[in-house]
Each structure stands twice: as structure tokens, then as C-alpha cells.
Design a protein around this motif. Structure first.
Motif, PDB file in Angstrom:
ATOM      1  N   ASN A   1       0.827  -1.201   0.000  1.00 55.22           N
ATOM      2  CA  ASN A   1       0.000   0.000   0.000  1.00 55.22           C
ATOM      3  C   ASN A   1       0.867   1.259   0.000  1.00 55.22           C
ATOM      4  O   ASN A   1       1.680   1.459   0.889  1.00 55.22           O
ATOM      5  CB  ASN A   1      -0.913   0.020   1.228  1.00 55.22           C
ATOM      6  CG  ASN A   1      -2.028  -0.995   1.123  1.00 55.22           C
ATOM      7  OD1 ASN A   1      -2.496  -1.304   0.031  1.00 55.22           O
ATOM      8  ND2 ASN A   1      -2.464  -1.523   2.262  1.00 55.22           N
TER       9      ASN A   1
ATOM     10  N   SER B   1      -1.416  -0.326  -4.077  1.00 54.56           N
ATOM     11  CA  SER B   1      -2.262   0.861  -3.960  1.00 54.56           C
ATOM     12  C   SER B   1      -1.372   2.091  -4.099  1.00 54.56           C
ATOM     13  O   SER B   1      -0.287   2.171  -3.511  1.00 54.56           O
ATOM     14  CB  SER B   1      -3.019   0.868  -2.636  1.00 54.56           C
ATOM     15  OG  SER B   1      -3.972  -0.174  -2.622  1.00 54.56           O
TER      16      SER B   1
ATOM     17  N   PHE C   1      -9.199   3.041  -4.166  1.00 57.63           N
ATOM     18  CA  PHE C   1      -8.876   2.599  -2.811  1.00 57.63           C
ATOM     19  C   PHE C   1      -9.784   3.332  -1.840  1.00 57.63           C
ATOM     20  O   PHE C   1      -9.805   4.560  -1.803  1.00 57.63           O
ATOM     21  CB  PHE C   1      -7.417   2.883  -2.469  1.00 57.63           C
ATOM     22  CG  PHE C   1      -7.029   2.385  -1.100  1.00 57.63           C
ATOM     23  CD1 PHE C   1      -6.529   1.105  -0.941  1.00 57.63           C
ATOM     24  CD2 PHE C   1      -7.179   3.196   0.023  1.00 57.63           C
ATOM     25  CE1 PHE C   1      -6.184   0.633   0.320  1.00 57.63           C
ATOM     26  CE2 PHE C   1      -6.841   2.734   1.278  1.00 57.63           C
ATOM     27  CZ  PHE C   1      -6.336   1.446   1.433  1.00 57.63           C
TER      28      PHE C   1
ATOM     29  N   THR D   1      -6.134   0.955  -6.285  1.00 55.56           N
ATOM     30  CA  THR D   1      -5.442  -0.320  -6.153  1.00 55.56           C
ATOM     31  C   THR D   1      -5.255  -0.919  -7.536  1.00 55.56           C
ATOM     32  O   THR D   1      -6.232  -1.183  -8.243  1.00 55.56           O
ATOM     33  CB  THR D   1      -6.226  -1.290  -5.252  1.00 55.56           C
ATOM     34  OG1 THR D   1      -6.349  -0.723  -3.941  1.00 55.56           O
ATOM     35  CG2 THR D   1      -5.512  -2.636  -5.151  1.00 55.56           C
TER      36      THR D   1
END
Length: 224
Positions: free
Chosen positions: A115, A158, A187, A216
Motif C-alpha cells: 500500500n 495501492s 482505494f 489499487t
């Protein structure tokens, strides 16, 4: 609203009973999941809490444990809770060298999650040397994790979209390792209750950063 949904995927439980898998966002308790660079481990904890177990979850941080708890106010409690739920928690894990770690080299995953990768605050985001540093980080991540997927496994990155973030060209970096983007979705932080994204550097390391235009990107090895 949390996206925890029981579905009819059989999962082996205690004493051999079958139970429905639980979902949170894009992730299921039936999947083996590797989360890399997880800041204060709040994303991994959101998954393990929703699943009721972290048994199939490996959560990692780039920082050592000592450094981690000095940076993030909730890191110590998040790590303790993850371990109590059965998750594997690893520290001092570089995304550039993961596949060579003895505790990861033989493991394969259904989902590998990174992420909002960031190479550190060494200038303004639109400066060429910053963009190149970010690209190198993501490129080496793809090089490592492309060998750590199970058949039909997915890599999720992400990432913010728009300028200057589009200049990272992460789809092209993924293609260098036969990873093809098959989907891109917005996201939504609210899908992961308890997740708190962290700046991770300097005096403001424990502060959140805005997730405007975050998406994402989902990749699979090609050919599938």
C-alpha cells in the motif's frame, strides 16, 4: 461500512469442520496474504480482525521492531494483537531483497499487498530524482514478488493517481517481470476499519497523509 462478507468458499476449521470464508475489501480469510511495508501494521490488523484469524497472514515492516515502536504510537499494540490472532509478523524486511530471506524464500502467496509505496522524503514529489527513487523501489518490489506468487495469485499495489504519481509508470515496471495489470479500482480506506496510513519519515512519521485519488492496481503473471 465494512465489507466483511461470508461467501461459500469452504475453509478448514478446527476439528475438520467447514466454514464460510470472510472477506474484507479485496481479501479473503481463505487466501494466503503477504502485506509488505505496513507502517504501524494497522492494515494487516484490519484484515486479521475481520477474518477472526491471522493464521494465513504474513505482515512485514521495513523498520526494525525497536525503530517501529519509536515511530508509531500504536505499533506495539498492533503487533501484539496481530500475533495474538496467529499472524506471522516480520521486521527489517526490504521489498528489494524479500525473496532471499530464509523465512520467506520458500513461501508462496495468493495475494501480495503493497500500500502506497514510498522511497522516502528526499525532495519534492515532482522532482526527477524523487520519481526515479520511487520507480526503483517499485521495480525491485516487482522483481522480488513476481517469484513469490501461487498460480493465479495477484499482486496489489495501492498508489495515488494523477501528477506527479502517474510518472512512476508502475504498469510498465510490472510488465518488465511478466506482470500484467488486469484491474484498477478506487482505494477506499473505509473498507478497512482501523487502517491508518502513515507518513513514515521525519518528525511527522506518525501522521496520516491524504489518500486523494488513491487506486489499487491489480497484477497477475502473464500468461495466466
Amino acid at each position: 461500512m465494512s465489507m466483511v462478507t461470508p461467501v461459500a468458499i469452504p475453509v478448514e476449521g478446527k476439528k475438520g469442520e467447514k466454514k464460510a470464508a470472510k472477506w474484507l475489501g479485496h481479501y479473503s480469510s481463505a487466501q494466503s496474504i503477504l502485506v509488505v511495508g505496513d507502517g504501524d501494521f494497522s492494515f494487516s490488523l484490519a484484515l486479521a480482525t475481520a477474518f477472526g484469524s491471522g493464521e494465513k497472514l504474513v505482515a512485514t515492516s521495513f523498520d526494525s521492531y525497536v525503530h517501529l515502536v519509536s515511530m508509531y504510537s500504536k505499533a506495539e499494540s498492533n503487533v501484539a494483537e496481530l500475533k495474538s490472532l496467529g499472524a506471522t509478523v516480520l521486521h527489517s524486511v526490504s521489498v528489494k531483497k524479500m525473496k532471499k530471506r530464509t523465512d520467506l524464500m520458500s513461501r508462496r502467496f495468493d495475494r501480495i499487498v503493497f500500500n502506497f509505496p514510498h522511497a522516502g522524503f528526499i525532495g519534492k514529489e515532482n522532482q526527477v530524482h524523487m520519481i526515479n527513487a520511487h520507480r526503483l523501489l517499485v521495480q525491485r518490489f516487482f522483481r522480488n514478488v513476481s517469484k513469490m506468487l501461487r498460480p493465479l495469485g495477484e499482486i496489489h499495489v495501492s498508489h495515488k493517481t494523477g501528477q506527479p504519481y502517474d510518472r512512476w509508470e508502475i504498469e510498465g515496471l510490472a510488465l518488465e517481470f511478466s506482470l500484467l495489470k488486469f484491474e484498477m479500482v478506487a482505494f477506499r480506506k473505509e473498507d478497512y476499519p482501523g487502517y491508518n496510513q502513515k507518513r513514515g519519515d521525519g518528525d511527522r512519521c506518525d501522521e496520516e497523509f491524504p489518500l486523494r485519488n488513491g487506486c489499487t492496481f491489480k497484477f497477475q503473471r502473464w500468461p495466466r
